[in-house]
Design an enzyme around this catalytic site. Structure first.
Site, mmCIF file in Angstrom:
data_model
loop_
_atom_site.group_PDB
_atom_site.id
_atom_site.type_symbol
_atom_site.label_atom_id
_atom_site.label_comp_id
_atom_site.label_asym_id
_atom_site.label_seq_id
_atom_site.Cartn_x
_atom_site.Cartn_y
_atom_site.Cartn_z
ATOM 1 N N LYS A 85 -6.990 -10.833 -34.118
ATOM 2 C CA LYS A 85 -6.876 -10.656 -32.665
ATOM 3 C C LYS A 85 -6.424 -9.238 -32.294
ATOM 4 O O LYS A 85 -6.558 -8.839 -31.138
ATOM 5 C CB LYS A 85 -5.941 -11.702 -32.053
ATOM 6 C CG LYS A 85 -4.483 -11.591 -32.443
ATOM 7 C CD LYS A 85 -3.663 -12.681 -31.774
ATOM 8 C CE LYS A 85 -2.218 -12.690 -32.235
ATOM 9 N NZ LYS A 85 -1.508 -11.435 -32.024
ATOM 10 N N ASP A 86 -5.889 -8.469 -33.261
ATOM 11 C CA ASP A 86 -5.457 -7.094 -32.980
ATOM 12 C C ASP A 86 -6.576 -6.074 -33.144
ATOM 13 O O ASP A 86 -6.402 -4.901 -32.800
ATOM 14 C CB ASP A 86 -4.307 -6.690 -33.918
ATOM 15 C CG ASP A 86 -3.018 -7.440 -33.625
ATOM 16 O OD1 ASP A 86 -2.872 -7.940 -32.490
ATOM 17 O OD2 ASP A 86 -2.162 -7.528 -34.529
ATOM 18 N N ARG A 132 -2.339 -12.209 -21.477
ATOM 19 C CA ARG A 132 -3.003 -13.517 -21.347
ATOM 20 C C ARG A 132 -1.965 -14.620 -21.179
ATOM 21 O O ARG A 132 -2.059 -15.451 -20.256
ATOM 22 C CB ARG A 132 -3.875 -13.784 -22.579
ATOM 23 C CG ARG A 132 -4.484 -15.183 -22.626
ATOM 24 C CD ARG A 132 -5.191 -15.433 -23.956
ATOM 25 N NE ARG A 132 -4.294 -15.350 -25.094
ATOM 26 C CZ ARG A 132 -3.552 -16.359 -25.550
ATOM 27 N NH1 ARG A 132 -3.601 -17.547 -24.954
ATOM 28 N NH2 ARG A 132 -2.777 -16.208 -26.604
ATOM 29 N N ARG A 133 -0.978 -14.653 -22.077
ATOM 30 C CA ARG A 133 0.048 -15.707 -21.998
ATOM 31 C C ARG A 133 0.854 -15.588 -20.714
ATOM 32 O O ARG A 133 1.194 -16.591 -20.084
ATOM 33 C CB ARG A 133 0.968 -15.642 -23.221
ATOM 34 C CG ARG A 133 0.269 -16.011 -24.528
ATOM 35 C CD ARG A 133 1.237 -16.017 -25.700
ATOM 36 N NE ARG A 133 0.519 -16.288 -26.945
ATOM 37 C CZ ARG A 133 0.517 -15.488 -28.005
ATOM 38 N NH1 ARG A 133 1.206 -14.363 -27.992
ATOM 39 N NH2 ARG A 133 -0.165 -15.812 -29.086
ATOM 40 N N ARG A 150 8.557 -7.469 -27.058
ATOM 41 C CA ARG A 150 7.835 -6.738 -28.097
ATOM 42 C C ARG A 150 8.591 -6.797 -29.413
ATOM 43 O O ARG A 150 9.743 -7.183 -29.485
ATOM 44 C CB ARG A 150 7.668 -5.261 -27.681
ATOM 45 C CG ARG A 150 6.702 -4.991 -26.543
ATOM 46 C CD ARG A 150 5.243 -5.058 -26.937
ATOM 47 N NE ARG A 150 4.956 -4.471 -28.243
ATOM 48 C CZ ARG A 150 4.857 -3.169 -28.494
ATOM 49 N NH1 ARG A 150 5.031 -2.289 -27.528
ATOM 50 N NH2 ARG A 150 4.584 -2.730 -29.704
ATOM 51 N N ARG A 156 11.702 -10.566 -32.325
ATOM 52 C CA ARG A 156 11.581 -11.399 -31.124
ATOM 53 C C ARG A 156 12.510 -12.604 -31.208
ATOM 54 O O ARG A 156 13.138 -12.980 -30.214
ATOM 55 C CB ARG A 156 10.129 -11.866 -30.963
ATOM 56 C CG ARG A 156 9.165 -10.740 -30.706
ATOM 57 C CD ARG A 156 7.771 -11.265 -30.437
ATOM 58 N NE ARG A 156 6.752 -10.265 -30.698
ATOM 59 C CZ ARG A 156 5.501 -10.337 -30.293
ATOM 60 N NH1 ARG A 156 5.103 -11.381 -29.603
ATOM 61 N NH2 ARG A 156 4.635 -9.391 -30.568
ATOM 62 N N CYS A 245 -6.531 -5.653 -25.923
ATOM 63 C CA CYS A 245 -5.319 -6.477 -25.981
ATOM 64 C C CYS A 245 -4.632 -6.577 -24.621
ATOM 65 O O CYS A 245 -3.876 -7.508 -24.379
ATOM 66 C CB CYS A 245 -4.325 -5.889 -26.986
ATOM 67 S SG CYS A 245 -4.944 -5.739 -28.655
#
Length: 314
Positions: A85-86, A132-133, A150, A156, A245
């Site tokens: 996804k990156d 998105r989230r 981040r 996190r 992204c």
């Protein structure tokens, strides 16, 4: 440093976070099982260094991949390992995506130190670095306060423990690989929280100049055909949308026999507008299905949402 194409050792480039190293060691173990010698090379990327800004503020294009790609070019590594996804939807002309490894479960999860935590119960601060989230939270849980989160997974979780958030949103795949399953308070449904293109898969990139024999051996060992087909559709969608992204697009392809179903769309930053389309076709049409659904999403108002997002960023 030029590549020694006669060396039997496969040099694997990776970021230095625990999750990235897990992925690199997963690749290394797979290659060793196929009789290859490997060496892991750790490389720091811009995305690892700049942690005080959100991804959409530092220019998300290649933020986790650029330095790895430079090492592919100069021959100091043979392959680069990324979270799929990156990886940018359009990669440089001199490089190629060699393989996508078998996909983990693709959904998002809520992580909390309170095992009874549920989204939407009172005013909650939820940490995420994903546009998105963030947009989906605003749509489905409008009372939730979203906060930037981040850093690598451990950073996190430390921020969560320090009380900066009530919970954080993450991809199940990373949580599971780091063995934090016990901290999952909620599994988010795929019918609403559709993941980012490529979520759950490990991607392998190489230079086009890598010797063909070596490429074929690596592809045979690492590539999972069904996952590759699904990601071809998702990445074609993303590429046609010209979304990186920092754009709240989503795409999920699934296979049933030779039939591929792709659900994809875009959501506005405030969560007020969501465009979702679905298409089905033969697996051989994966890329064209991704392109087709992108054009439908754009024509249904996706182009206007993209324009608004880009206007807000400038």
């Amino acid at each position: 440093m030029q590549a020694d194409t006669n060396s039997p050792i496969i040099r694997i480039g990776t970021r230095g976070s625990r999750l990235a190293l897990w992925q690199a060691h997963h690749v290394a173990d797979t290659l060793r099982a196929h009789g290859m010698e490997v060496d892991i090379v750790t490389i720091t990327t811009k995305g690892d260094l700049v942690l005080d800004k959100s991804l959409d503020k530092i220019g998300a294009k290649g933020v986790f991949t650029e330095e790895l790609e430079e090492s592919l070019r100069d021959g100091s590594i043979d392959i680069a390992v990324h979270s799929a996804k990156d990886v940018q939807s359009t990669i440089p002309e001199d490089l190629e995506m060699l393989a996508f490894m078998e996909r983990e479960k693709v959904h998002d999860v809520v992580i909390s130190f309170d095992p009874l935590f549920k989204l939407g119960e009172g005013q909650q601060v939820i940490g995420t670095s994903s546009t998105r989230r963030r947009s989906m939270l605003k749509r489905f849980y409008p009372d939730v306060i979203t906060a930037e989160c981040r850093g690598n997974l451990q950073t996190r979780i430390q921020k969560l423990q320090d009380g900066q958030y009530d919970a954080i949103l993450l991809a199940y795949a990373g949580v599971s690989r780091m063995q934090y399953d016990h901290m999952i308070a909620q599994h988010l449904p795929l019918d609403t929280f559709i993941p980012a293109a490529g979520q759950g898969s490990v991607a392998i990139e190489c230079a086009k100049t890598l010797p063909l024999e070596r490429k074929l051996k690596l592809k045979e060992a690492l590539d999972h055909t069904d996952t590759h087909t699904c990601l071809a559709a998702e990445r074609a969608y993303l590429r046609t949308m010209e979304g990186g992204c920092s754009i709240p697009t989503f795409a999920l392809a699934t296979l049933e026999g030779d039939q591929l179903t792709l659900r994809a769309g875009i959501i506005s930053l405030d969560g007020q507008e969501l465009i979702l389309e679905e298409t089905t076709g033969d697996r051989e049409q994966a890329e064209s299905l991704g392109e087709q659904i992108a054009h439908v999403v754009l024509s249904q108002g996706g182009d206007r949402i993209l324009h608004q997002i880009r206007a807000e960023k400038h």
